[in-house]
Motif scaffolding. Sequence first.
Motif, short mmCIF file in Angstrom:
data_model
loop_
_atom_site.label_atom_id
_atom_site.label_comp_id
_atom_site.label_asym_id
_atom_site.label_seq_id
_atom_site.Cartn_x
_atom_site.Cartn_y
_atom_site.Cartn_z
N VAL A 140 7.84 -18.51 -22.39
CA VAL A 140 8.79 -18.49 -23.50
C VAL A 140 8.48 -19.67 -24.41
O VAL A 140 8.34 -20.80 -23.93
CB VAL A 140 10.24 -18.58 -22.97
CG1 VAL A 140 11.21 -18.71 -24.13
CG2 VAL A 140 10.57 -17.38 -22.10
N ILE A 141 8.36 -19.40 -25.71
CA ILE A 141 8.15 -20.49 -26.66
C ILE A 141 9.24 -20.41 -27.72
O ILE A 141 9.39 -19.40 -28.40
CB ILE A 141 6.76 -20.41 -27.33
CG1 ILE A 141 5.66 -20.36 -26.26
CG2 ILE A 141 6.55 -21.58 -28.28
CD1 ILE A 141 4.25 -20.30 -26.84
N ALA A 142 10.03 -21.48 -27.82
CA ALA A 142 11.16 -21.49 -28.74
C ALA A 142 11.07 -22.69 -29.66
O ALA A 142 10.71 -23.79 -29.24
CB ALA A 142 12.47 -21.51 -27.97
N GLY A 143 11.44 -22.47 -30.90
CA GLY A 143 11.53 -23.57 -31.86
C GLY A 143 12.95 -23.72 -32.35
O GLY A 143 13.54 -22.77 -32.86
N GLY A 144 13.54 -24.90 -32.16
CA GLY A 144 14.87 -25.19 -32.67
C GLY A 144 15.92 -24.22 -32.15
O GLY A 144 15.99 -23.91 -30.96
N ILE A 145 16.74 -23.68 -33.09
CA ILE A 145 17.80 -22.76 -32.72
C ILE A 145 17.23 -21.43 -32.22
O ILE A 145 17.97 -20.58 -31.71
CB ILE A 145 18.76 -22.57 -33.94
CG1 ILE A 145 20.06 -21.89 -33.54
CG2 ILE A 145 18.08 -21.81 -35.05
CD1 ILE A 145 20.93 -22.73 -32.66
N GLY A 146 15.92 -21.25 -32.33
CA GLY A 146 15.25 -20.06 -31.81
C GLY A 146 15.40 -19.91 -30.31
O GLY A 146 15.14 -18.84 -29.75
N LEU A 147 15.86 -20.97 -29.63
CA LEU A 147 16.11 -20.85 -28.19
C LEU A 147 17.35 -19.99 -27.91
O LEU A 147 17.47 -19.39 -26.84
CB LEU A 147 16.28 -22.25 -27.57
CG LEU A 147 16.37 -22.35 -26.04
CD1 LEU A 147 15.17 -21.69 -25.36
CD2 LEU A 147 16.50 -23.81 -25.60
N ALA A 148 18.25 -19.91 -28.91
CA ALA A 148 19.52 -19.17 -28.68
C ALA A 148 19.29 -17.69 -28.36
O ALA A 148 19.82 -17.19 -27.37
CB ALA A 148 20.45 -19.35 -29.88
N PRO A 149 18.51 -16.96 -29.17
CA PRO A 149 18.29 -15.54 -28.85
C PRO A 149 17.52 -15.33 -27.55
O PRO A 149 17.51 -14.23 -27.00
CB PRO A 149 17.47 -15.03 -30.04
CG PRO A 149 17.70 -16.02 -31.14
CD PRO A 149 17.90 -17.33 -30.45
N LEU A 150 16.85 -16.39 -27.05
CA LEU A 150 16.05 -16.29 -25.83
C LEU A 150 16.85 -16.68 -24.59
O LEU A 150 16.43 -16.41 -23.46
CB LEU A 150 14.82 -17.21 -25.94
CG LEU A 150 13.69 -16.69 -26.82
CD1 LEU A 150 12.78 -17.84 -27.25
CD2 LEU A 150 12.89 -15.62 -26.08
N ARG A 151 17.99 -17.35 -24.80
CA ARG A 151 18.72 -17.96 -23.67
C ARG A 151 19.10 -16.92 -22.62
O ARG A 151 18.90 -17.13 -21.41
CB ARG A 151 19.95 -18.68 -24.19
CG ARG A 151 20.79 -19.36 -23.13
CD ARG A 151 21.82 -20.25 -23.81
NE ARG A 151 22.81 -20.79 -22.88
CZ ARG A 151 24.09 -20.40 -22.87
NH1 ARG A 151 24.51 -19.47 -23.70
NH2 ARG A 151 24.92 -20.95 -22.02
N GLY A 152 19.63 -15.78 -23.05
CA GLY A 152 20.03 -14.74 -22.09
C GLY A 152 18.85 -14.21 -21.32
O GLY A 152 18.93 -13.98 -20.10
#
Lengths: 290, 380
Positions: A129-141
């Motif tokens: 998983v690669i997330a940038g900033g608030i982009g982690l929110a849609p990935l959290r679940g």
Amino acid sequence: MAPTTADGAVATADGRADGTSLWPLPYRVAWRRRETADVVTVALEPVGAAAAPYRAGQFHMLTAFGVGEVAISVSGTPGTPGPIEHTIRDVGAVSHALGHAPVGALLGLRGPFGTDWGVDDLADRDVLVIAGGIGLAPLRGAIHQLSQRRGTGSLTVLVGARDPDQLVFTADMEQWRARGATVLCTVDAAAPGWRGEVGIVTTLLTRLALAPERTVALLCGPEVMMRFAAADLVDLGLHPDRIRVSLERNMQCGAGICGHCQLGPLLLCRDGPVLPYGGTVAALLGQQER
Amino acid sequence: MAEARAVLLGTDGIERLVGLLAGRGYRTLGPVVADGAIVPGPVNSSADLPRGVHDDQSPGSYRLSRDDDPSLFAWAVGPRSWKAELFPPGAVVFRTSGTGSEVQVVPVLDDAAPVAFVGARPCELAALGILDRVLGASEHPDPLYSARRAAAFVAVVECARPAPTCFCTSMGTGPAAGAGFDLALTELVGDGGHRFIARAGSSVGDSVLAELGGRPVPPAAWDERAELLERSEAAMSRRLDTDGLAALLARNLEHPRWDDVAERCLSCGNCTLVCPTCFCSALDDVSDLSGATERRRRWDSCFDLGYSEVHGGPVRSSTRSRYRQWATHKLSTWFDQFQTAGCVGCGRCITWCPVGIDITEEAAAIRASDGETVRKDGQA
């Protein structure tokens, strides 16, 4: 006469009360949690009829009545009982109003809309998983689900943020690590006490021993970040079809009928937001002003 | 050519049709002259129709003229398509009352009477077919359009006088009426007098036809119709070469012609307002001092800078990218999204463009130098 069902929920033209019509379902703010200076997680519970269950990566259209409506991905975990979590960054009038709605206030919710991360197919895959900033929110679940799956695949989460104060879900990261995930963070600008990496998120890739043939990557963040991260992953041997990206455009209806979320041949509220990077999407992201 | 469900009507037949539709509860709209143009308007009698009025169109120009031609339908298309009646330029979606923790959402439902169109063009019928796919066949269909469309009665009139801006023959939408009408009329003004062939295309059309009366269509009238359609096709001077067009545009996104057209385009959005298939809409929330709020839907245009706004600014800020979005959507990506073209060849966007930009000419220019690109520093 308004097609209102006995419990006050709004029915669609054909009698369904599932929240995917143009009429929002009323939801109450159950609790709020401040994540960073400008990011708040808002948990919503239905007042009457509830929207259909969501899958990780899908989004809702959230209304601050009288202010407006915006697309917000769910940051909660599918199947979890209790209120639905959305993590909202304060970037405009509507997101400001949503993030500042007090406990007990009513907001409108439509959806869920769009495609999801497809985590059910990933039991035996290594997932990066690669997330940038608030982009982690849609990935959290999705990360929550993946960290609890039964299977042989590993889970690696790379997170980039502008500075340590912008990192969200740091408590969750400890939980993911405790369940065996590798979680690495990097920031553009360090601050006193920062013991992680400094640099853009793709620099973390050099720290990993990837098995490209058994890895699926899930990417969400600024478009430029996803473009570079995807290109790096392809260079490392990942097939472009096994890289999934979550794309953003202006979204207004969620139903594929208002036109705003077009990205070339795609209507992102209908065909996205989560799409395989291979083929069409890789080409589209390389085209300016599409 | 023999048709089972067809009759020949005199001019009194149109009068009867208008009365019959009113008797069935329809709000009947037909072509009327208003503000110097032929536009849909209330029709209470055939006297309201534009007898002897013609439209003279060219890129960036539209003028009406009158003569002693008895024809009611000897014109092409005006600036307002019938789309506006089924998909209004502005509509309230819902209202709320109360504030804070006591908000009530009250959906606003349409209570408009069913509408009957008398005098839609074959290209406009095709446009309704496209909107049926976009707005009506979505997984989440538009309730307002779907309800109005299902209740609407469409009497199409085949084209006897195409404009120089028309190119429906290229798009396969005219001048003869395709599928989807309730009634198709062909206006004949030959030696046999002023008559109409009326054909039914639906069960509602059948019952209307049965009530209208009329007499069997003689072979000579069918011949006259065939000649009329042949003349109309021959008069259609404008062409759009659709052979491989979607792929052609998809592979020419960096063609210098986009810069060329951007030099002329004012990004005013007129083309999207007059287009019978443009469906984009925006949702705006408004409130008053009592705390009551409304969500309003209005037509939007991909030429508007705010159309592509995301956090950080618009995705398509240059006029080049906005014209390219519109033209490639109409002729290329519409197929990907909805399995049909987004253009019916009505020519409105050509006529009503203040600077006369012609989508057929732009497509032809790209075809003429397929593969040419502009380097990112702007030098060819």
